[in-house]
Design a protein around this motif. Sequence first.
Motif, PDB file in Angstrom:
ATOM      1  N   ASP A  61      30.053 -28.259 -15.255  1.00 10.72           N
ATOM      2  CA  ASP A  61      30.060 -27.070 -14.287  1.00 10.72           C
ATOM      3  C   ASP A  61      28.223 -26.832 -13.650  1.00 10.72           C
ATOM      4  N   LEU A  62      27.638 -26.765 -15.015  1.00  6.30           N
ATOM      5  CA  LEU A  62      25.654 -26.865 -14.543  1.00  6.30           C
ATOM      6  C   LEU A  62      25.544 -27.699 -13.333  1.00  6.30           C
ATOM      7  N   LEU A  63      25.417 -29.027 -13.742  1.00 13.86           N
ATOM      8  CA  LEU A  63      25.921 -29.524 -13.070  1.00 13.86           C
ATOM      9  C   LEU A  63      25.979 -29.479 -11.160  1.00 13.86           C
ATOM     10  N   TYR A  64      26.909 -29.073 -11.604  1.00 18.11           N
ATOM     11  CA  TYR A  64      27.711 -29.207  -9.851  1.00 18.11           C
ATOM     12  C   TYR A  64      26.988 -27.954  -9.074  1.00 18.11           C
ATOM     13  N   GLN A  65      26.830 -26.887  -9.832  1.00 17.68           N
ATOM     14  CA  GLN A  65      25.820 -25.733  -9.687  1.00 17.68           C
ATOM     15  C   GLN A  65      24.959 -26.829  -8.880  1.00 17.68           C
ATOM     16  N   SER A  66      24.129 -27.647  -9.244  1.00 15.52           N
ATOM     17  CA  SER A  66      23.068 -28.262  -9.180  1.00 15.52           C
ATOM     18  C   SER A  66      23.222 -28.752  -7.774  1.00 15.52           C
ATOM     19  N   LEU A  67      24.040 -29.584  -7.494  1.00 17.58           N
ATOM     20  CA  LEU A  67      24.651 -30.363  -6.529  1.00 17.58           C
ATOM     21  C   LEU A  67      24.982 -29.224  -5.587  1.00 17.58           C
ATOM     22  N   GLU A  68      25.673 -28.150  -5.539  1.00 14.95           N
ATOM     23  CA  GLU A  68      25.395 -27.687  -4.710  1.00 14.95           C
ATOM     24  C   GLU A  68      24.158 -26.334  -4.047  1.00 14.95           C
ATOM     25  N   ARG A  69      22.953 -26.717  -4.996  1.00 11.11           N
ATOM     26  CA  ARG A  69      22.088 -26.914  -3.984  1.00 11.11           C
ATOM     27  C   ARG A  69      21.449 -27.713  -3.689  1.00 11.11           C
ATOM     28  N   LEU A  70      21.058 -28.752  -4.238  1.00  4.79           N
ATOM     29  CA  LEU A  70      20.881 -29.843  -3.327  1.00  4.79           C
ATOM     30  C   LEU A  70      21.599 -30.502  -1.896  1.00  4.79           C
ATOM     31  N   GLN A  71      22.844 -30.234  -2.253  1.00  4.92           N
ATOM     32  CA  GLN A  71      23.842 -30.428  -1.054  1.00  4.92           C
ATOM     33  C   GLN A  71      24.844 -30.219  -0.559  1.00  4.92           C
ATOM     34  N   PRO A  72      25.043 -28.641   0.019  1.00  9.47           N
ATOM     35  CA  PRO A  72      25.834 -27.691  -0.096  1.00  9.47           C
ATOM     36  C   PRO A  72      27.456 -28.203   0.917  1.00  9.47           C
ATOM     37  N   SER A  73      27.849 -28.057  -0.592  1.00 12.42           N
ATOM     38  CA  SER A  73      29.411 -29.117   0.668  1.00 12.42           C
ATOM     39  C   SER A  73      30.378 -28.135   0.118  1.00 12.42           C
ATOM     40  N   PRO A  74      31.276 -27.847   0.801  1.00 11.52           N
ATOM     41  CA  PRO A  74      33.146 -27.147   0.742  1.00 11.52           C
ATOM     42  C   PRO A  74      33.233 -28.181  -0.110  1.00 11.52           C
ATOM     43  N   VAL A  75      33.005 -29.211  -0.570  1.00  5.33           N
ATOM     44  CA  VAL A  75      33.792 -30.117  -1.254  1.00  5.33           C
ATOM     45  C   VAL A  75      33.202 -30.465  -2.631  1.00  5.33           C
ATOM     46  N   VAL A  76      31.906 -30.080  -2.663  1.00  2.04           N
ATOM     47  CA  VAL A  76      31.048 -30.200  -3.864  1.00  2.04           C
ATOM     48  C   VAL A  76      32.269 -29.507  -5.204  1.00  2.04           C
ATOM     49  N   THR A  77      32.176 -27.727  -3.798  1.00  2.00           N
ATOM     50  CA  THR A  77      32.335 -26.508  -4.115  1.00  2.00           C
ATOM     51  C   THR A  77      33.893 -26.437  -4.872  1.00  2.00           C
ATOM     52  N   LEU A  78      34.770 -27.227  -4.004  1.00  2.00           N
ATOM     53  CA  LEU A  78      36.073 -27.551  -4.811  1.00  2.00           C
ATOM     54  C   LEU A  78      35.710 -28.082  -5.793  1.00  2.00           C
ATOM     55  N   ASN A  79      35.085 -28.951  -5.947  1.00  2.00           N
ATOM     56  CA  ASN A  79      35.210 -30.320  -7.404  1.00  2.00           C
ATOM     57  C   ASN A  79      34.301 -29.102  -8.559  1.00  2.00           C
ATOM     58  N   ARG A  80      33.414 -28.596  -8.169  1.00  4.80           N
ATOM     59  CA  ARG A  80      33.248 -27.645  -9.278  1.00  4.80           C
ATOM     60  C   ARG A  80      33.778 -26.805  -9.829  1.00  4.80           C
ATOM     61  N   ALA A  81      35.547 -25.944  -8.545  1.00  2.00           N
ATOM     62  CA  ALA A  81      36.057 -25.603  -9.186  1.00  2.00           C
ATOM     63  C   ALA A  81      37.397 -25.495 -10.802  1.00  2.00           C
ATOM     64  N   VAL A  82      37.156 -27.031 -10.457  1.00  2.00           N
ATOM     65  CA  VAL A  82      37.917 -27.777 -11.429  1.00  2.00           C
ATOM     66  C   VAL A  82      37.060 -27.356 -12.804  1.00  2.00           C
ATOM     67  N   ALA A  83      36.012 -28.197 -12.995  1.00  2.00           N
ATOM     68  CA  ALA A  83      35.101 -27.569 -14.245  1.00  2.00           C
ATOM     69  C   ALA A  83      35.046 -25.925 -14.856  1.00  2.00           C
ATOM     70  N   VAL A  84      35.793 -24.749 -13.609  1.00  2.00           N
ATOM     71  CA  VAL A  84      35.233 -23.582 -13.268  1.00  2.00           C
ATOM     72  C   VAL A  84      36.644 -23.169 -13.959  1.00  2.00           C
TER      73      VAL A  84
END
Length: 418
Positions: free
Chosen positions: A316-339
Motif C-alpha cells: 500500500d505504501l509503495l502504491y502511494q509513492s507511485l501515485e505521487r510519482l505517476q498519478p493514474s487511475p489505474v495505479v489507484t485501482l491497483n492500490r485498492a487491492v492492497a487497501v
Amino acid sequence: MSELSWIDLALSSARPQAMGALLRYFRDLDLAEEAFQEACLRAVRVWPDKGPPRDPVAWLIFVGRNSGIDHLRKRARQQPLPPEETLSDLEDVEDDLAERLDGSHYRDDILRLLFVCCHPDLPATQQIALALRIVCGLSVRQIARAFLVSEAAMEQRITRAKARIAAAGLPFETPDAVSRAERLGAVSAMVYLVFNEGYSAGETQRADAPFCEEAIRLARLLLRLFPSEPEIMGLTALLLLQHSRKGARFDADGQIVLLEEQDRSLWDGRMIREALALIDKALRHRAPGPYQIQAAIAALHARAARPEDTDWEEIDLLYQSLERLQPSPVVTLNRAVAVSKRQGPQAALDLIEPLEDRLSGYFYFHGLRGGLLKQFGRDRDARAAFERAIALATTPAEAAHIRQHLDGLSRDVVAETK
C-alpha cells in the motif's frame, strides 16, 4: 545445439547492433533492413562451411554495407546522371560514409534504432510491431498472429509506420545527453508495451510470437547500454518478476489462476533471484522511479512463501509513492487491492468509486468492483459489474474468469433480475 540453431542465435544476437549501424550508414530503414537480410542469407550459406567469423557483428555490418551499396549503385544506374562536379566527388563521399560506419558508437547506434521504432508520431500498436520486426527480427506472420490480424494487414501496418518515420526526417547525429535521456524514457515505455502485449495475451499468445521474452531481451540490452541507470534496472526486474509466474498463471484448461491461488513452486526461482539482485542494486542509487517502485511491489509478492505472508501494508505504501510519482487511475485501482486486504472491501470501494467515469471502459475496474461488492453480499450490484467486465474482456481467459465469479452468485439474484 544444431548447426542451424547456433547460426540463428548468432544472427539474433547480432541484429540490434548490426541494424543500428546499417541504419546510421544508409539513413533509410528499408534499405538497412534489406542489407541486413542479405548479410544473413550469405551467413547461412557461408558459415556452415567456413565456421563463424571472429566478430559476427562486424562481419554482418561489412557484408550488409557492401550489399546496400551495390543496391544503391544499381538503382543509380536507372536514374539520370548527376552533374559532372558531383560525380567527381563520389569516392570521397563513400569513404566518409565508411569512416562514419567504422567509427560508430555501439550504444548510440542501438539507442537510435530503438528510438526510431518508438517514434512519438506512431500509435502504440505500430511501435510494438515495428520494434518486434526491426529490432527483434520476428516475422510479419508471427506478429500478425499475436495481434490476431491477417499478415496483409500487419504488413500494411508496418509499411505505414516506416513511411511515417521516413516522412518525419529524424536526425541521425549522435544525441546529446538531454536527447539521450528523453529517448531512453520513450524506449523504456515501448519495451514495457511490448511486454504487456504478451502478458495480456496469456494463453492466447502463440508460441512463435514470444512478446514477453523479446521484451526481456530488449530490457537486458538496454541494461548493457546503461548499466548504471536505476530505472532500467527496475524495468528489467519488473519484467522478470512478472514473467517468473508464467507457469502458474493458467490452469490446464487455460483458465486464469489468481495470484493468491497460484502454485508458487511453479514460479521461476532463477528469474526471481536475478530480479531481486537488480532491485537491490537499483535501490543503492537512491533515485526511485516508477519502474523501480512497481518492481519493488512485485518483489514483495515474490518474497512471500504463502499468500498470507504478503506484506500488504508495504505494498500500500509503495502504491502511494507511485501515485505521487505517476498519478493514474489505474495505479489507484491497483492500490485498492492492497487497501481491501488491510482495511476491508468498504475502504477499497470508497477508493475506486471516484474512478468510475475514467475507468468505465476498463475490464479490471469492473472485475475488481464486482469482487468487492460480492464480499458485501451485494450480489445484484456484483452481477451487474461482472457482466460489464465480461463485455469488456479482451481475451477468452479473462471472460471465463469473470464468468466463474458470476456463476458463483446466489440463485436468488437470478430470480430477482428476471
